[in-house]
Scaffold this motif. Structure first.
Motif, PDB file in Angstrom:
ATOM      1  N   PHE A  60      49.914  50.374  45.004  1.00 60.88           N
ATOM      2  CA  PHE A  60      49.089  49.273  45.505  1.00 60.88           C
ATOM      3  C   PHE A  60      47.948  48.991  44.536  1.00 60.88           C
ATOM      4  N   THR A  61      47.959  47.793  43.956  1.00 63.21           N
ATOM      5  CA  THR A  61      46.890  47.380  43.046  1.00 63.21           C
ATOM      6  C   THR A  61      46.068  46.230  43.623  1.00 63.21           C
ATOM      7  N   GLY A  62      46.356  45.826  44.843  1.00 65.20           N
ATOM      8  CA  GLY A  62      45.621  44.729  45.480  1.00 65.20           C
ATOM      9  C   GLY A  62      46.542  43.884  46.335  1.00 65.20           C
ATOM     10  N   PHE A  63      45.965  43.231  47.322  1.00 66.75           N
ATOM     11  CA  PHE A  63      46.747  42.350  48.193  1.00 66.75           C
ATOM     12  C   PHE A  63      47.385  41.228  47.383  1.00 66.75           C
ATOM     13  N   SER A  64      48.618  40.878  47.722  1.00 66.07           N
ATOM     14  CA  SER A  64      49.254  39.720  47.105  1.00 66.07           C
ATOM     15  C   SER A  64      48.575  38.450  47.602  1.00 66.07           C
ATOM     16  N   GLY A  65      47.959  37.713  46.688  1.00 65.64           N
ATOM     17  CA  GLY A  65      47.294  36.475  47.068  1.00 65.64           C
ATOM     18  C   GLY A  65      48.265  35.413  47.555  1.00 65.64           C
ATOM     19  N   HIS A  66      49.439  35.348  46.916  1.00 68.69           N
ATOM     20  CA  HIS A  66      50.453  34.384  47.360  1.00 68.69           C
ATOM     21  C   HIS A  66      50.864  34.662  48.804  1.00 68.69           C
ATOM     22  N   ARG A 164      45.402  28.862  35.970  1.00 64.62           N
ATOM     23  CA  ARG A 164      46.093  30.062  36.425  1.00 64.62           C
ATOM     24  C   ARG A 164      45.058  30.989  37.054  1.00 64.62           C
ATOM     25  N   THR A 165      45.114  31.131  38.368  1.00 65.19           N
ATOM     26  CA  THR A 165      44.098  31.903  39.064  1.00 65.19           C
ATOM     27  C   THR A 165      44.107  33.372  38.649  1.00 65.19           C
ATOM     28  N   HIS A 166      45.288  33.912  38.329  1.00 65.04           N
ATOM     29  CA  HIS A 166      45.344  35.327  37.947  1.00 65.04           C
ATOM     30  C   HIS A 166      44.545  35.569  36.668  1.00 65.04           C
ATOM     31  N   GLN A 167      44.678  34.690  35.692  1.00 66.36           N
ATOM     32  CA  GLN A 167      43.938  34.849  34.454  1.00 66.36           C
ATOM     33  C   GLN A 167      42.425  34.749  34.710  1.00 66.36           C
ATOM     34  N   MET A 168      42.043  33.908  35.654  1.00 64.16           N
ATOM     35  CA  MET A 168      40.626  33.787  35.995  1.00 64.16           C
ATOM     36  C   MET A 168      40.112  35.077  36.628  1.00 64.16           C
ATOM     37  N   VAL A 169      40.919  35.684  37.484  1.00 61.02           N
ATOM     38  CA  VAL A 169      40.524  36.943  38.128  1.00 61.02           C
ATOM     39  C   VAL A 169      40.437  38.055  37.091  1.00 61.02           C
ATOM     40  N   VAL A 170      41.396  38.091  36.164  1.00 61.40           N
ATOM     41  CA  VAL A 170      41.373  39.097  35.095  1.00 61.40           C
ATOM     42  C   VAL A 170      40.095  38.966  34.271  1.00 61.40           C
ATOM     43  N   ALA A 171      39.761  37.746  33.896  1.00 65.02           N
ATOM     44  CA  ALA A 171      38.559  37.516  33.098  1.00 65.02           C
ATOM     45  C   ALA A 171      37.309  37.941  33.859  1.00 65.02           C
ATOM     46  N   LEU A 172      37.266  37.643  35.149  1.00 63.31           N
ATOM     47  CA  LEU A 172      36.115  38.030  35.964  1.00 63.31           C
ATOM     48  C   LEU A 172      36.016  39.549  36.077  1.00 63.31           C
ATOM     49  N   ALA A 173      37.169  40.209  36.272  1.00 65.69           N
ATOM     50  CA  ALA A 173      37.176  41.669  36.384  1.00 65.69           C
ATOM     51  C   ALA A 173      36.656  42.323  35.109  1.00 65.69           C
ATOM     52  N   LYS A 174      37.086  41.817  33.962  1.00 61.60           N
ATOM     53  CA  LYS A 174      36.632  42.388  32.691  1.00 61.60           C
ATOM     54  C   LYS A 174      35.145  42.135  32.466  1.00 61.60           C
TER      55      LYS A 174
END
Length: 197
Positions: A60-66, A164-174
């Protein structure tokens, strides 16, 4: 596509606006529920991508947003589309089934694990169920609102295919964690963190 937030959020927003114009209260409950779902999904993803916080035993790495957003939106859309209470409840179940199909579709793509799609679907399902709880909580807007909502939702991914929301989340996490690369599942096999897929 059916689980894309670029489709689901504009669709939900138009229907909430219709509810606001009808002076009903269900749209506030729906907006609140989707906000909580979105924050929980985002928080779980940031925790893993930025700090490697997950549950290795469950993969488990996080809830599936989809899965979460589909289960939080499609039952409501299907419910609102029908005039009668009995048929509405059946349509809400159909919406949950559609969201289940969206959740399952993430597995062959290797986008998520079973634990992530199931937990994401349950999260969204609980949210939509709480909004729909009680007798006739959602007065149906006129047909034009439903057509406008779906039309707006379909147009958004076409108008903004580059988002691409995933790329935005990755950038925010970093940014928040200060790491050069986000964490991925390789940390559980002893490998070095590398760019996630």
């Amino acid at each position: 596509m059916l689980g894309d937030s670029r489709l689901l959020l504009p669709t939900a927003a138009v229907l909430m606006f219709a509810g606001w114009r009808a002076h009903s209260s269900w749209h506030w409950r729906w907006a609140s529920a989707l906000t909580v779902v979105g924050l929980l999904v985002l928080g779980s993803k940031l925790a893993f991508l930025g700090w490697g916080i997950g549950v290795a035993r469950w993969d488990f790495t996080g809830f599936s947003g989809h899965a979460a957003m589909a289960a939080g939106v499609w039952p409501m859309v299907c419910y609102i589309a029908m005039p009668g209470d009995r048929s509405r409840r059946l349509m809400a179940l159909l919406g949950l089934s559609l969201a289940g199909a969206v959740a399952y579709s993430r597995l062959p793509l290797n986008a998520h694990s079973w634990s992530e799609v199931i937990s994401g679907w349950l999260l969204g399902a609980v949210a939509s169920s709480l909004v729909l709880r009680g007798a006739q909580p959602v007065p149906g807007p006129r047909c034009r609102w439903l057509v406008l909502a779906l039309g707006m939702g379909i147009c958004m991914p076409l108008a903004f295919p580059q988002i691409r929301t995933h790329q935005m989340v990755v950038a925010l996490a970093k940014t928040l964690s200060g790491t050069a690369k986000e964490f991925d599942r390789s940390i559980w096999s002893g490998g070095e963190p590398r760019r996630g897929s």
